[in-house]
Scaffold this active site. Structure first.
Site, short mmCIF file in Angstrom:
data_model
loop_
_atom_site.label_atom_id
_atom_site.label_comp_id
_atom_site.label_asym_id
_atom_site.label_seq_id
_atom_site.Cartn_x
_atom_site.Cartn_y
_atom_site.Cartn_z
N CYS A 1 -5.72 7.20 1.32
CA CYS A 1 -4.25 7.14 1.61
C CYS A 1 -3.65 6.05 1.16
O CYS A 1 -2.32 6.22 1.23
CB CYS A 1 -4.41 6.93 3.24
SG CYS A 1 -5.45 8.21 4.10
N HIS B 1 2.55 4.08 5.46
CA HIS B 1 1.53 5.22 5.62
C HIS B 1 1.53 5.80 6.99
O HIS B 1 1.43 5.25 7.97
CB HIS B 1 -0.01 4.82 5.17
CG HIS B 1 -1.23 6.07 5.56
ND1 HIS B 1 -0.90 7.19 4.83
CD2 HIS B 1 -2.21 5.84 6.17
CE1 HIS B 1 -1.93 7.88 5.24
NE2 HIS B 1 -2.73 6.88 5.87
N ASN C 1 -1.32 13.41 9.22
CA ASN C 1 -1.50 12.38 8.09
C ASN C 1 -2.13 13.29 6.83
O ASN C 1 -3.08 13.79 6.83
CB ASN C 1 -3.02 11.33 8.47
CG ASN C 1 -3.31 10.64 7.40
OD1 ASN C 1 -3.02 10.53 6.32
ND2 ASN C 1 -4.18 9.74 7.82
#
Ligand code: COA
Length: 323
Positions: free
Chosen positions: A111, A250, A280
């Site tokens: 990520c 993020h 996500n």
């Protein structure tokens, strides 16, 4: 020399899966997912995967930048879910775009991937070897989540974001400062094992690998490490959050973003969010969000923006940009 973002693009598969859709096929609820994470829906690919999404985002970024594929010198794709072990996603995108003058390769930082890729691109641009680059963050996590594990599968979605960058010799705009980190000692709290390959000698059969996570450990890591990283980045750059218009974080969990805002003593107004719509998307969350801000006309010349990510590795990083 500064690396300047001159165009952005993003793409997600058209198929939307809501929390209620998930509740029909597993023991979960819209209420649990929304209150624990802020997620309301995610885009899931029902066929084509990483290369397709990356190429679509890249085409939009090139159009936004007014750059032709043959003008690209280098493509770096951040992904942990490339369609193949090889060729890389970047090489596949190069082929689709017809970017015959570029060199392409992937970086793997989960990520945090887009931050690592953009930081790497900045370093390469500073050598003077490249003038125009394409940075992509893309992931197709729906193919590696364990759909029987409700504590992880509800969190993720598929998507891609891209930025075209140019090395600019004059002016103050561009990437001003960057900081990335990793701690492999804590790697086991968030993993996706590679597919086990068949072995001729032992007779092992191929097996798929899935995401496994200690959610609360990841939560604690993110809310501690990201504020520390952002604060030290800004200190090194000789500035502070007062000068920053947006902290583009993020998108893993709304509550993680809220805790980071609290620790940095900033209002959530400075932290744009779209996790409700995408979930996500791993390496893609930051460039998708950046593209949305760009297209909504919310970024003006001279605005200072911090991009910050965290993820498996464990990895983390932040970049200070003057738009
Ligand atoms: N639907 C309904 N119930 C669920 C569920 C779901 N999808 N997933 C887990 N539960 C249940 C658990 O079984 C547990 O039940 P129990 O109390 O009866 O045992 C309960 O909800 C609480 O589980 P817990 O794991 O303690 O929840 P939590 O408050 O820690 O929230 C996360 C879980 C995953 C949302 C949270 O830990 C988190 O967001 N962590 C960060 C993860 C992340 O962002 N990862 C990516 C980083 S890049």
């Amino acid at each position: 020399m500064k690396t300047v973002i001159i165009g952005t693009g993003s793409f997600a598969p058209p198929r939307i899966v809501t929390n209620d859709d998930l509740a029909e096929v597993m023991d979960t609820s819209d209420e649990w997912i929304r209150t624990r994470t802020g997620i309301e829906q995610r885009h899931i690919s029902d066929g084509p995967g990483t290369t397709w999404m990356a190429a679509e985002a890249a085409k939009l970024a090139l159009k936004d930048a007014g750059v032709e594929p043959e003008d690209i010198d280098i493509i770096i794709a951040a992904t942990t879910t490339a369609d193949n072990c090889f060729p890389s996603a970047a090489c596949e995108v190069q082929g689709i775009l017809g970017a015959g003058n570029a060199v392409g390769y992937d970086v793997s930082a989960a990520c945090s991937g887009f931050i690592f890729a953009l930081h790497t691109m900045d370093g390469l641009m500073k050598t003077g070897a490249y003038e125009t680059g394409l940075v992509i963050g893309v992931d197709n996590l729906s193919k590696v989540v364990d759909w029987s594990d409700r504590s992880t599968c509800v969190l993720f979605g598929d998507g891609a974001g891209a930025a075209v960058v140019r090395a600019c010799k004059d002016g103050d705009r561009g990437l001003l400062w960057g900081r990335i980190g990793s701690d492999g000692r804590k790697a086991s709290v968030l993993t996706c094992q590679a597919r086990t390959m068949g072995n001729l000698l032992t007779g092992t059969k191929p097996e798929p690998g899935y995401i496994a996570m200690e959610g609360q450990e990841v939560f604690k890591f993110a809310v501690k490490k990201v504020p520390e990283c952002v604060e030290s980045l800004l200190k090194d750059a000789g500035t502070d959050m007062g000068d920053v218009k947006y902290l583009v974080l993020h998108q893993a969990n709304y509550r993680i973003c809220e805790s980071i805002a609290k620790r940095l003593k900033i209002s959530m107004d400075k932290i744009p969010m779209n996790i409700d719509r995408y979930g996500n998307t791993s390496g893609a969350t930051i460039p998708i969000l950046l593209d949305e801000l760009n297209r909504q006309g919310k970024l003006h010349k001279g605005d200072r923006v911090v991009l910050a990510g965290f993820g498996a590795g464990l990895t983390w990083g932040a970049l200070l940009i003057e738009w």
